[in-house]
Design an enzyme around this catalytic site. Structure first.
Site, mmCIF file in Angstrom:
data_model
loop_
_atom_site.group_PDB
_atom_site.id
_atom_site.type_symbol
_atom_site.label_atom_id
_atom_site.label_comp_id
_atom_site.label_asym_id
_atom_site.label_seq_id
_atom_site.Cartn_x
_atom_site.Cartn_y
_atom_site.Cartn_z
ATOM 1 N N HIS A 1 0.794 -1.232 0.000
ATOM 2 C CA HIS A 1 0.000 0.000 0.000
ATOM 3 C C HIS A 1 0.820 1.271 0.000
ATOM 4 C CE1 HIS A 1 0.767 -0.372 4.308
ATOM 5 N NE2 HIS A 1 0.478 0.910 4.415
HETATM 6 N N1 UDP Z 1 -3.184 -6.280 8.940
HETATM 7 C C1 UDP Z 1 -4.437 -6.856 9.121
HETATM 8 N N2 UDP Z 1 -5.124 -7.301 8.020
HETATM 9 C C2 UDP Z 1 -4.610 -7.209 6.753
HETATM 10 C C3 UDP Z 1 -3.334 -6.618 6.585
HETATM 11 C C4 UDP Z 1 -2.655 -6.161 7.695
HETATM 12 O O1 UDP Z 1 -4.921 -6.988 10.248
HETATM 13 O O2 UDP Z 1 -5.277 -7.625 5.810
HETATM 14 C C5 UDP Z 1 -2.474 -5.757 10.125
HETATM 15 C C6 UDP Z 1 -1.046 -6.254 10.304
HETATM 16 O O3 UDP Z 1 -1.004 -7.459 11.036
HETATM 17 C C7 UDP Z 1 -0.404 -5.102 11.054
HETATM 18 C C8 UDP Z 1 -1.114 -3.908 10.515
HETATM 19 O O4 UDP Z 1 -2.332 -4.362 9.948
HETATM 20 O O5 UDP Z 1 -0.688 -5.227 12.440
HETATM 21 C C9 UDP Z 1 -0.270 -3.204 9.492
HETATM 22 O O6 UDP Z 1 -0.971 -2.198 8.923
HETATM 23 P P1 UDP Z 1 -0.516 -1.487 7.570
HETATM 24 O O7 UDP Z 1 0.379 -2.389 6.811
HETATM 25 O O8 UDP Z 1 -1.760 -1.005 6.929
HETATM 26 O O9 UDP Z 1 0.245 -0.197 8.082
HETATM 27 P P2 UDP Z 1 1.772 0.151 8.331
HETATM 28 O O10 UDP Z 1 2.278 -0.793 9.365
HETATM 29 O O11 UDP Z 1 2.490 0.048 7.034
HETATM 30 O O12 UDP Z 1 1.734 1.553 8.839
#
Ligand code: UDP
Length: 374
Positions: A207
């Site tokens: 993303h």
């Molecule tokens: N996650 C989730 N479902 C999904 C994809 C990710 O619950 O389909 C969780 C993942 O385990 C982690 C978090 O969402 O805890 C990560 O979020 P994201 O990748 O959107 O954000 P970032 O960490 O890059 O800020």
């Protein structure tokens, strides 16, 4: 004591869950403001249910078509209005992570003379083209309490001239939540639902704007997936931003043609945790997933040139590979053929007690401050 926490996106909900559980154990009035940055069932409601988060006291509406700086400004305006309504005035606002709601919440509180605590402070990718990097730097600049997850965070903050007295190395609240829910996630039926066997598939999440916001970059990733899915099934829960761009760049046909690519909606926390825990490898550009795979011991191929979480590479299972097609395919095949490093360590203080450390410090600092001035 009155504390306001601000959340807006999926990773915020996950990080704050552990902290709210801890706050509830004390005599603290807690107010939850949801900015509405992520608002639908798969990206928001599901997490409130599964993680036992309280219903937000204020649920704002921030969705809509705005560019990045307009969105930050709009969020700041609506958060500020919500904070001004609070009587008595809060003693502290807590913000987590690096999204627009984080920086907008910190700025709104700072403008109103309310102290700010930033949970997950100090992480730096040193790439200012990333909106998250700008959010991190600005949030840290105006925060009064900076809670860090890894040693690099302490170093970065000191290098930026932030006073040592404001920096507290406490560990990782996202890992607190993971450890708390790991057992429960084993009951998920996601593997049978998707027809998967343990240790025989990869998980993919994408993303970051650098990967999905331009057609050429996205097509490069599709070409990588075409190769890897010849060797292993890939489960791809598609983030809303990514879904929008698949339509925009007309990539649906190419995606459908990959027989071993399993597309799903974004998954709930327990299903996703179960899916990661039983996978052969994870391919991602997520920040949090680099940390979670390190704790789970699952090899993680990070589709980025840099990471703000170097401890996951130095001590964990993270392989920072970039989006060079040959490199990603080569590293993925090595993992699939079991040719990977096994000397993994769990980073310091990623032990499930970060939230407790944070609340203990806040109580001591804020109560102490009140006694001195009162
Ligand atoms: N996650 C989730 N479902 C999904 C994809 C990710 O619950 O389909 C969780 C993942 O385990 C982690 C978090 O969402 O805890 C990560 O979020 P994201 O990748 O959107 O954000 P970032 O960490 O890059 O800020």
């Amino acid at each position: 004591m009155k504390i306001v926490s601000i959340v807006g996106t999926r990773p915020n909900f996950i990080k704050l869950a552990a902290l709210i559980d801890e706050i509830k154990k004390h005599k603290i009035e807690h107010i939850l403001i949801h900015t509405g940055q992520h608002y639908d069932t798969p990206m928001s409601h599901l997490f409130f249910e599964e993680l036992g988060l309280p219903k937000p006291d204020e649920h704002l509406v921030s969705s809509g078509d705005r560019n990045l700086s307009e969105q930050r400004e709009f969020l700041k305006k609506i958060i500020k209005a919500a904070l001004e309504k609070q009587k008595p005035k809060p003693d502290l606002v807590i913000v987590v992570g690096d999204v627009n709601s984080t920086v907008a919440g910190a700025e709104a509180a700072h403008d109103l003379g309310i102290k700010v605590a930033h949970v997950e402070a100090g992480l730096r990718s040193f790439d200012k083209t990333m909106p998250e990097e700008i959010n991190r730097i600005r949030t840290d600049e105006i925060s009064d309490f900076l809670f860090t997850t890894e040693e690099s965070g302490n170093k970065n903050l000191l290098n930026e001239g932030i006073s040592k007295d404001k920096i507290f190395f406490v560990g990782n609240v996202m890992i607190d939540t993971l450890l708390k829910h790991k057992e429960k996630s084993k009951k998920s039926n996601i593997l049978s639902k998707l027809g998967l066997d343990k240790n025989s598939y990869a998980v993919l999440t994408l993303h970051r704007p650098s990967n999905v916001d331009n057609k050429e970059g996205f097509e490069n990733i599709i070409a990588i997936l075409e190769k890897i899915q010849e060797k292993i099934k890939i489960v791809f829960p598609v983030h809303p931003r990514t879904k929008k761009n698949i339509e925009l760049f007309d990539l649906n046909e190419k995606i459908k043609n990959m027989k071993n690519l399993i597309i799903t909606e974004p998954l709930g926390y327990l299903d996703f945790l179960c899916l990661m825990s039983n996978s052969k490898l994870v391919l991602t550009d997520s920040g949090g997933i680099q940390e979670e795979t390190t704790v789970l011991g699952i090899p993680c191929i990070t589709l980025r040139k840099n990471t703000e979480r170097p401890v996951t590479v130095e001590q964990g299972t993270n392989l920072l590979v970039s989006t060079d097609a040959n490199k990603v395919i080569e590293e993925s095949l090595k993992v699939i053929d079991n040719q990977i490093k096994s000397d993994r360590r769990i980073p310091e203080l990623w032990d499930g007690n970060a939230a407790q450390r944070i609340v203990d410090i806040l109580l001591m600092e804020l109560e102490g401050g009140k006694k001195q001035t009162g």
